[in-house]
Design a protein around this motif. Structure first.
Motif, short mmCIF file in Angstrom:
data_model
loop_
_atom_site.label_atom_id
_atom_site.label_comp_id
_atom_site.label_asym_id
_atom_site.label_seq_id
_atom_site.Cartn_x
_atom_site.Cartn_y
_atom_site.Cartn_z
N LEU A 248 -8.68 52.52 14.74
CA LEU A 248 -8.83 51.64 13.58
C LEU A 248 -7.60 50.74 13.54
CD1 LEU A 248 -10.01 50.57 10.97
CD2 LEU A 248 -9.00 52.53 9.77
N ASP A 249 -7.81 49.46 13.81
CA ASP A 249 -6.73 48.48 13.85
C ASP A 249 -6.66 47.74 12.51
OD1 ASP A 249 -4.64 47.06 15.11
OD2 ASP A 249 -6.02 45.46 15.69
N GLU A 250 -5.48 47.21 12.18
CA GLU A 250 -5.28 46.47 10.92
C GLU A 250 -5.72 47.33 9.73
OE1 GLU A 250 -3.67 43.78 10.73
OE2 GLU A 250 -3.71 42.96 12.76
N ARG A 271 -10.33 61.75 19.59
CA ARG A 271 -8.99 61.34 19.19
C ARG A 271 -9.14 60.13 18.28
NH1 ARG A 271 -7.11 65.36 21.18
NH2 ARG A 271 -5.33 65.59 22.58
N MET A 272 -8.35 60.08 17.22
CA MET A 272 -8.35 58.93 16.33
C MET A 272 -6.95 58.37 16.22
SD MET A 272 -10.76 59.41 12.99
CE MET A 272 -12.51 59.04 13.09
N VAL A 273 -6.86 57.05 16.22
CA VAL A 273 -5.59 56.35 16.04
C VAL A 273 -5.78 55.30 14.95
CG1 VAL A 273 -3.72 55.08 17.14
CG2 VAL A 273 -5.14 56.63 18.51
N VAL A 274 -4.85 55.28 14.01
CA VAL A 274 -4.89 54.31 12.91
C VAL A 274 -3.62 53.48 12.99
CG1 VAL A 274 -4.96 54.00 10.41
CG2 VAL A 274 -6.22 55.90 11.47
N THR A 275 -3.77 52.16 13.13
CA THR A 275 -2.60 51.29 13.22
C THR A 275 -2.62 50.28 12.08
OG1 THR A 275 -3.62 49.55 14.59
CG2 THR A 275 -2.73 51.48 15.73
#
Length: 332
Positions: A248-250, A271-275
């Protein structure tokens, strides 16, 4: 490489003249940058570089030159961004524990610093600062990782690289990249075209990263096979995402309800990445940022990793770091 100490000059001797040429840069531009930033004078004589200046500045210049030369010896290139990184954060080692995963991530230990590389189809990606190294390691170690900091610090780029790497190694079956479709401070009106064509402008940074690692043709093919999905955040509702690498970007532009919806999509083997960047919220006035609430509510959960970046981690043009610092200094 050997060091010969004299007064008032410190001399570095290099065994490979070809690498020394790359170290100095075109028209000695790398040396000029080091001289200007550290207030030293660097004299080039054959396979030696003499450094003149205050003791502390000479020591820093020597460390920068050593680190850059070791980079060249390992087969990598030296670009202006690498010189800038060493000048801002010389000889910094990663502080996070080693990642688990064997073939997922390459770790190289040598000298004072640990080097990390992520292998993708088209290139090797290397985190350049201690914060970036810790972030990459958390991407492999944690099922849910947050990357929070200003633009240009590599949050999204490194996350997509890790996703491509895990996909290539068979650790996940697909890559899902999403963003909130929020206009950045200006009204763009109604966009023509199909649903996909309407949202593509918001997703372009994600396409750019994927094309860097896989190539446009392979990205198009994998999208047709539904192994890569790029979609607005709203399209995640109602799904359970198993064996997927999800970014999830922005995320600062997600509402609290959208963030909760996204985080609860996490499935087995995923895997989840939040930026996100807390200084660039484009939500309407009075609407709370889901990134802020997630940080407040989830920070105490041990298996969730929070990684923070500052202007020192900016890997774009050196002026970007100065611009970020100027705006932060003016924030009430």
């Amino acid at each position: 490489m050997t060091t010969i100490a004299t007064q008032p000059e410190t001399v570095l001797e290099f065994s490979d003249n070809f690498l020394l040429i790359d170290l100095c840069g075109e028209h000695d531009r790398h040396l000029a940058t080091i001289e200007e930033r550290l207030d030293v004078q660097i004299l080039r004589r054959g396979n030696r570089l003499g450094i003149i200046g205050e003791d502390e500045s000479v020591r820093l210049a020597e460390g920068v030159l050593r680190a850059l030369y070791e980079r060249l010896e390992s087969g990598r290139t030296v670009e202006p961004a690498d010189v800038d990184r060493e000048l801002r954060m010389p000889a910094v080692a990663a502080t996070a524990p080693e990642a688990q995963g064997g073939d997922q991530i390459a770790l190289f230990k040598g000298g004072e610093a640990e080097r990390i590389e992520i292998k993708t189809r088209r290139k090797m990606v290397e985190p350049r600062t201690a914060a970036q190294k810790a972030y990459v390691q958390s991407l492999y170690k944690s099922e849910l990782a947050f990357g929070i900091g200003p633009a240009g610090t590599g949050k999204t780029y490194l996350a997509v690289a890790a996703g491509v790497n895990m996909f290539m190694q068979g650790h996940v079956d697909r890559i899902i990249l999403c963003r909130p479709a929020v206009e950045a401070g200006e009204r763009l009106g109604f966009l023509p075209g199909t649903q996909e064509e309407k949202v593509d402008p918001y997703m372009q940074p994600l396409y750019d990263a994927l094309n860097d690692f896989l190539g446009a043709r392979d990205v198009a093919k994998l999208r047709e096979q539904k192994m890569i999905e790029i979609a607005p955040l709203a399209f995640m509702r109602g799904r359970t995402l198993a064996r997927a690498f999800v970014v999830l970007d922005e995320a600062q532009n997600a509402t609290t309800m959208q963030m909760k919806m996204f985080l609860t999509r996490l499935g087995e083997g995923s895997r989840m990445v939040v930026t996100g960047d807390r200084s660039q919220v484009d939500l309407p006035r009075g609407v709370a940022s889901g990134l802020h609430d997630a940080e407040r509510l989830l920070k105490g959960i041990p298996k969730i990793a929070f990684n923070y970046f500052t202007s020192k981690d900016v890997v774009r043009h050196p002026l970007v770091a100065a611009i970020i610092d100027a705006y932060e200094a003016d924030t009430p």
